[in-house]
Enzyme design. Sequence first.
Site, PDB file in Angstrom:
ATOM      1  N   ASP A 127     -13.279   7.984   6.483  1.00 11.05           N
ATOM      2  CA  ASP A 127     -13.711   8.528   7.927  1.00 11.05           C
ATOM      3  C   ASP A 127     -13.979  10.039   7.602  1.00 11.05           C
ATOM      4  O   ASP A 127     -13.810  10.680   6.430  1.00 11.05           O
ATOM      5  CB  ASP A 127     -12.486   8.551   8.519  1.00 11.05           C
ATOM      6  CG  ASP A 127     -11.902   7.079   8.868  1.00 11.05           C
ATOM      7  OD1 ASP A 127     -12.876   6.286   9.071  1.00 11.05           O
ATOM      8  OD2 ASP A 127     -10.706   6.785   8.885  1.00 11.05           O
TER       9      ASP A 127
ATOM     10  N   GLU B  41       0.838  -1.128  -0.087  1.00 10.58           N
ATOM     11  CA  GLU B  41       0.094  -0.090  -0.066  1.00 10.58           C
ATOM     12  C   GLU B  41       0.874   1.337   0.006  1.00 10.58           C
ATOM     13  O   GLU B  41       1.905   1.454   0.771  1.00 10.58           O
ATOM     14  CB  GLU B  41      -0.765   0.030   1.300  1.00 10.58           C
ATOM     15  CG  GLU B  41      -1.713   1.380   1.251  1.00 10.58           C
ATOM     16  CD  GLU B  41      -2.822   1.341   2.147  1.00 10.58           C
ATOM     17  OE1 GLU B  41      -3.656   0.390   2.429  1.00 10.58           O
ATOM     18  OE2 GLU B  41      -2.766   2.342   3.081  1.00 10.58           O
TER      19      GLU B  41
ATOM     20  N   HIS C 195      -7.786   3.420  -4.045  1.00 13.71           N
ATOM     21  CA  HIS C 195      -8.786   3.230  -2.987  1.00 13.71           C
ATOM     22  C   HIS C 195      -9.889   4.299  -3.616  1.00 13.71           C
ATOM     23  O   HIS C 195      -9.501   5.349  -4.210  1.00 13.71           O
ATOM     24  CB  HIS C 195      -8.056   3.850  -1.794  1.00 13.71           C
ATOM     25  CG  HIS C 195      -7.263   2.856  -1.006  1.00 13.71           C
ATOM     26  ND1 HIS C 195      -6.900   2.934   0.310  1.00 13.71           N
ATOM     27  CD2 HIS C 195      -6.471   1.862  -1.675  1.00 13.71           C
ATOM     28  CE1 HIS C 195      -6.286   2.134   0.455  1.00 13.71           C
ATOM     29  NE2 HIS C 195      -5.969   1.597  -0.435  1.00 13.71           N
TER      30      HIS C 195
END
Length: 290
Positions: free
Chosen positions: A109, A17, A77
């Site tokens: 978030d 990642e 993402h």
Amino acid sequence: MRIPELIAQRSPFISLEFFPPKKQEEWSAFLETAQELKALNPLYCSVTYGAGGSTQDNTLEICQQLIDTCGFTVMPHLTSVTASEAKINDFLDAISRMGIDNVLALRGDRPAGYTGPDSELYAAFPHASDLIRHIRSHSPHLAIGAAAFPEAHAESPSFTADIAVMREKFDCGAHFAITQLYFDNRCYFDYVDRLRQLGVSAPIIPGILPVRSLSSLRFTLKLCNARVPGELINAVLEAEEKKGPEAVYEVGIAYARRQVQELLDGGVPGIHLYTLNRADMCIRLMEGLM
């Protein structure tokens, strides 16, 4: 190529990642790091996407750079927080034009400084499962990854409720999942067992982040609700007190190596490394393990 088909061809594997550097002048060093990490022969790499799409353009540009300069299979993402359906569709159409076959679907978030009502925060897609269902409908050719939480999401009322949410993500169209970082493999194996009992057979890929320093551990714990075993806390504190940061670095590598070896011995499909855009620790961690 779609990640589920890649997994079927090679297991166990390593995946990575990255996060897109915010400043253009940092991109050259970032790509040098990515080139170093080619030594791990990653099956794919994921690229994060800032809350509310704050780094959307950078995510797509970095994905293209990783394809062009490193030959990586990439998975951007995609977060639905504050995003309209039109904005989500624009992103999906953009990655399709780039020839990207995978996306990691996340609710996301609350953005820093956001003061609006929660009804507007996740208006179009209140849950990750809603986003997954939409992607499956709008872009059926894409392989969809989902986030998994072996210790339950911080907002979940219970572990049982969180498992049900994870099952729903697969019912809505997710093809595989990557876990949030954690430090106790018993959590991962128990989590997978519970999902298997619910009929979920898709790959659940464990996410690993080695502890680099005491400050990095503290920062990590602010970002997620991962529990740290007393063995690791004591080893880090003792190393910091007696020998300093370099000793903490070695403790972090040793602990993560044991964690990865146990996972491989337990038959995991692969290991997903949270690189923090650094090559040295990831390469040391995996040396001789695969």
